[in-house]
Design an enzyme around this catalytic site. Structure first.
Site, mmCIF file in Angstrom:
data_model
loop_
_atom_site.group_PDB
_atom_site.id
_atom_site.type_symbol
_atom_site.label_atom_id
_atom_site.label_comp_id
_atom_site.label_asym_id
_atom_site.label_seq_id
_atom_site.Cartn_x
_atom_site.Cartn_y
_atom_site.Cartn_z
ATOM 1 N NE ARG A 173 4.657 5.071 -4.515
ATOM 2 C CZ ARG A 173 3.312 5.035 -4.396
ATOM 3 N NH1 ARG A 173 2.395 5.805 -3.714
ATOM 4 N NH2 ARG A 173 2.626 4.019 -5.196
ATOM 5 C CD GLU B 39 -3.336 5.322 2.023
ATOM 6 O OE1 GLU B 39 -3.954 5.314 2.968
ATOM 7 O OE2 GLU B 39 -3.871 5.873 0.737
ATOM 8 C CD GLU C 34 -0.898 -4.904 -6.615
ATOM 9 O OE1 GLU C 34 -0.861 -3.837 -7.487
ATOM 10 O OE2 GLU C 34 -0.422 -5.038 -5.555
ATOM 11 N NE ARG D 113 -3.759 2.055 -0.216
ATOM 12 C CZ ARG D 113 -4.897 2.170 0.401
ATOM 13 N NH1 ARG D 113 -5.315 1.439 1.253
ATOM 14 N NH2 ARG D 113 -5.670 3.365 0.196
#
Length: 988
Positions: free
Chosen positions: A32, A29, A94, A27
């Protein structure tokens, strides 16, 4: 090397086919700008290709399909579970796709629990429960999709992974990266297992690469003939080691890229994209690309593999320089041309071997039968024929076996019949690439070897090629560098059978160069075709050997105006002499030439060497002919030869062999004009009554053989030898000599002296002949004492093209009047030891063995392994455990006796030392170096035969025995034999 499936190559070329080593689902946010960025950097620094959605996705493309495609094409999956992971439908899709991809495949998923409890993920409790409540409300119409997401989370969350809560991220990331590296290495090994014959070459290359070195830049060359598996080997190696490097690239077919409009720039763009991720559109010109390579790759530990480099300038313009790469970097260059690799300065050239028999069979079975090692019984003979044809070349085995897959026996027979008529075009197209880049003279050499000289001794072929003006010294080197031929351990030329077939195909079929058709002939059938097509003018070379005895017309030779090479070694009964021969002829070897002279219209201005052994020649020409380029003339065993009119017509003659010309009465006085003559042999010219004294003034002469010329020396004495200061070998055996002049000691270059079968009582001192390595005094029945022998010195000269295997030693045999036998043996043993000491470093490059034959009835006591009779077993344990190379050689010996019968009839007897090697039906036979003739041996005697072999010549003989093949008369018997390992201290 050969691949048994197409998929394996796709895996090892991931960087070029949009395959990825790792896919990370996370995820953005949450992670990253921290964990995942650090993880991406760590993976990429190890040369691991990671899919990044912010880099690898193409703009304007539907994000879902691109992501799903990337997941399918990845090997390892990393799932980073964070607090908000389950709230993202993209992350869950995914993860669902990842679970689908790992099912039943050798793929791995590694969970990382970033800021969430693993049990919360596995049980979907806490914040994950809240996320799924929202999904169930949102996707009420597709409840099954949400259930699949739940199952995927449960499946991956149950896998043991890394819980990063309250742990230093840097240390944990290192562990994660190492785990991925281990998985990828196993994956690489599984890919290699799908390749046949790959393991040993991969291991050998890795040993050369020094992968653990952190200093300098290593450069390795991979070389071999077309279709041998160079690229397959390199791609497998790339897959196994690329993760060790911070930057890596594999440039396919540099030669093809280089031929594009701006080839060097295109290759540079590929290097920069694969190593540093710099897009093609960001690079404007070659200067910019070169600067980027120089500045940026200097910071990287890089792996660069350049495939199919075929010109030196490609390195220079692409800009791949060792000094521009970081420490620990490796450059691997693949080329058919070894010279290119040496020019670049590689540290090692690895030559890819052909597949052995087991590997060839394995590859064939996989392709032809889809089985591992089994050949179906009714196909075995046919499969054997195919493998014999392919001769270990992976490309040929793959193409032919794939073609034969699924076909029945009848169809296999048809395919093989077609192969016998003409080679497979797909194979020939690959092989012909190497031929096409050769220069014209190199092509001529290649074709001559393919048609005539494959398997012949290098010196023999090189000499003929040089006679034809092809500059074979450099030409053969080029063919070796380009992997078109090799030279084996016995110095014979080896050309792969398919390359030989390529060469023969070129001269038998229409080609881009029409005049090559029928330029070379090697069978009567071809000659017939040429005559029928009126193409005699195309013929440049004829080599006919071992054809059946037959009547033959050869007038077609008169029409072959471009013929440069003619070799006929077959027993034809030729009806009529050709009226003419080509004036372009440079080399002629016509065995048993049937006519009394050569054609009168033959103008041999270009002729370099002429061999007419066992011919019916009475004289070469009826009239004089000027041969300004003739260097060699061999008329040996031409029993009808009466005279050679004028040697002055051969001003550059270097080599003259008239051995066995029994009808030759005299040599013309003009022989003294041959100021370049190096070799003269008139051995066994038994009716030769005189030779001009000016022969003994030919200062260029190195080898003179007058053996058996018993009528030449009327006064039974040699003339002065002062002028023969270059003489290296002289044979004056069986010349009825009773005196040898003291001037023989002036022959300071003399290495071989044969005085056997003469009538002298004493000999002058030989003490000053320091280069003497061989002295023969056999059958000197009046000799009463040995001459003074020289102290041997080191022989610093290499063998030249005239040398056979030169055996060094002393032969004192059947000298019945020789006194002081014990002193004789002592002198010979002492000389042998001194000779071995002086020439220890020359073995076996110059001398293969040293032999002594001397009077004696007992084996010397220093021979510590003895046996009664003709045979003894060898104990090899000393040499097997000699790790310090203390053993320098091996000596064996035998005592043999002779008791000739009263009826003295000339008879032929052979005595041999037989050395059986440790393989079935493999023997090394060495004949005793004396003439065993019942007409010469008249009294009972016993002799000792000693043979010394340098260590490198010893080849696991196992045992030794002595064979005698006797027709009648001598009553020979081996009384005892023995051997000894010779150590360094034995010579002190």
């Amino acid at each position: 090397m050969a691949s048994s499936s197409n998929s394996s190559l796709a895996l090892v070329t991931s960087s070029k086919k949009n395959y990825y080593d790792v896919f990370v689902t996370y995820r953005g946010e949450d992670t990253r700008n921290n964990l995942t960025d650090f993880l991406f950097d760590a993976l990429e620094s190890k040369g691991i290709m990671v899919f990044r959605d912010d880099i690898n996705l193409q703009k304007g493309e539907y994000i879902g399909s691109e992501l799903l495609r990337a997941i399918e094409r990845s090997h390892v999956y990393v799932a980073v579970f964070s607090r908000n992971y389950a709230s993202s439908t993209w992350c869950l899709q995914e993860l669902e796709k990842i679970c689908e991809c790992i099912e039943g495949l050798e793929k791995h998923v590694l969970p990382i629990f970033y800021d969430v409890d693993p049990s919360e993920v596995r049980k979907q409790s806490g914040i994950y429960w809240e996320a799924f409540v929202k999904h169930e409300q949102r996707f009420q119409q597709d409840f099954q999709m949400v259930s699949r997401w739940r199952e995927a989370l449960k499946q991956v969350g149950s896998i043991s992974g890394w819980d990063l809560r309250d742990k230093p991220q840097a240390a944990e990331i290192k562990k994660i990266v190492q785990k991925i590296i281990n998985i990828l290495e196993c994956k690489s090994l599984s890919v290699s297992k799908d390749l046949v014959g790959i393991d040993s070459p991969i291991k050998a290359l890795q040993n050369h690469l020094l992968l653990d070195s952190v200093d300098g830049v290593r450069a390795i060359g991979i070389c071999g003939m077309g279709g041998i598996g160079k690229t397959t080997l390199a791609t497998a190696l790339y897959d196994q080691i690329s993760h060790r490097f911070s930057a890596s690239c594999f440039i396919d077919d540099v030669s093809k890229i280089y031929r594009l409009h701006d080839g060097p720039l295109e290759a540079q763009k590929q290097i920069l994209f694969q190593t540093l991720g710099i897009e093609h559109h960001q690079i404007c010109n070659r200067n910019m690309a070169t600067d980027l390579i120089r500045r940026r790759l200097r910071r990287e530990k890089a792996l660069l593999i350049l495939d199919n480099v075929d010109q030196v300038e490609q390195f220079e313009k692409i800009g791949v320089r060792r000094e521009w790469l970081g420490a620990g970097s490796i450059v691997i260059i693949i080329s058919r041309d070894e010279h290119i690799l040496k020019v670049y300065g590689v540290d090692v050239v690895y030559k890819v071997p052909l597949l052995n028999q087991t590997e060839s069979c394995k590859l064939f079975c996989r392709k032809a039968f889809k089985l591992e090692k089994t050949i179906m019984s009714n196909y075995r003979k046919l499969a054997s024929d195919v493998l014999r044809y392919a001769n270990g070349l992976p490309l040929a085995i793959t193409i032919l076996s794939s073609f034969l897959f699924g076909r029945n026996v009848t169809e296999w027979n048809g395919a093989l019949a077609r192969l016998r008529e003409g080679p497979d075009n797909d194979v020939m197209d690959v092989l012909s690439l190497s031929f096409d880049v050769l220069k014209e003279s190199e092509k001529e050499i290649f074709l001559d070897i393919a048609c005539f000289f494959n398997g012949y001794h290098e010196k023999y072929a090189k000499n003929i090629l040089n006679c034809c003006g092809f500059h074979a010294d450099i030409g053969l080197r080029v063919l070796i560098d380009k992997s078109l031929i090799s030279i084996d351990y016995s110095m014979r030329i080896e050309m792969h059978s398919l390359l030989e077939e390529l060469g023969k195909k070129i001269v038998q079929e229409n080609s881009s160069k029409e005049q090559r058709k029928w330029s070379r002939l090697w069978s009567k059938k071809q000659i017939y075709n040429v005559v029928m097509e009126n193409m005699e003018k195309h013929v440049e070379a004829i080599v006919l050997e071992y054809e059946d005895y037959d009547e033959e017309e050869v007038e077609y030779l008169s029409k072959m105006s471009n013929l440069r090479l003619l070799i006929i070694k077959c027993g034809w009964h030729i009806l009529e002499s050709p009226s003419c021969l080509s004036k372009e002829l440079r080399y002629v070897d016509w065995h048993m030439y049937p006519f009394m002279c050569l054609p009168s219209n033959f103008q041999p201005n270009q002729l370099v060497e002429l061999f007419l052994k066992k011919s019916n020649i009475r004289q070469l020409w009826k009239n004089k002919k000027y041969l300004p380029n003739l260097r060699r003339l061999d008329l040996s065993d031409s029993r009808k030869l009466e005279k050679i009119i004028d040697f002055g017509e051969f001003p550059n003659l270097e080599w003259l062999n008239l051995e066995g010309c029994v009808n030759l009465v005299e040599l013309d006085l003009s022989i003294g004009l041959l100021r370049k003559l190096v070799y003269l042999n008139v051995k066994d010219c038994e009716n030769l009554v005189s030779i001009p004294n000016n022969i003994f003034s030919l200062s260029s002469l190195q080898d003179l053989n007058l053996g058996g010329c018993s009528k030449v020396f009327n006064k039974y004495s040699l003339p002065s030898l002062h002028s023969l200061y270059c003489l290296r070998s002289i044979d004056i055996s069986y010349c009825r000599l009773s005196h040898v002049p003291d001037s023989i000691e002036c022959l300071h270059s003399l290495e071989r002296l044969n005085l056997g079968g003469n009538y002298f009582v004493t000999l002058p001192s030989l003490r000053k002949l320091s280069k003497l390595v061989y002295l023969n005094l056999e059958h000197c029945k009046l000799l009463e004492s040995l001459p003074q022998l020289p102290s041997p010195t080191t022989i610093g000269r290499e063998r030249d093209e005239n040398d056979d295997v030169w055996i060094s030693g002393l032969v004192i045999f059947n000298c019945s009047k020789l006194g002081e036998r014990e002193r004789c043996r002592s002198m010979t043993f002492s000389w042998m030891i001194q000779f071995i000491q002086a020439n220890l470093q020359s073995y076996p490059t110059y001398f293969d063995r040293t032999q002594i034959v001397t009077p004696g009835s007992e084996i010397p006591s220093w021979i510590n392994n003895q046996s009664v009779g003709y045979s003894i077993q060898i104990d090899e344990s000393p040499i097997m455990h000699d790790n310090n190379n203390n053993i320098i050689g091996f000596v064996c010996c035998a005592v043999f006796t002779m008791a000739p019968r009263r009826r003295r009839v000339p008879s032929s007897t052979i005595m041999e030392l037989v050395l059986p090697k440790n393989s079935y039906m493999n023997f090394w036979r060495i004949s005793v170096p004396v003439i065993l003739d019942g007409g010469l041996i008249t009294t009972k005697s016993s002799h000792l035969w000693i043979i010394y072999f340098p260590r490198d010549s010893y080849n696991e003989f196992g045992r030794i025995y002595f064979d005698i093949f006797e027709r009648e008369g001598l009553g020979m018997k081996v009384k005892s034999c023995g051997y000894r390992w010779v150590c360094k201290q034995d010579l002190q």
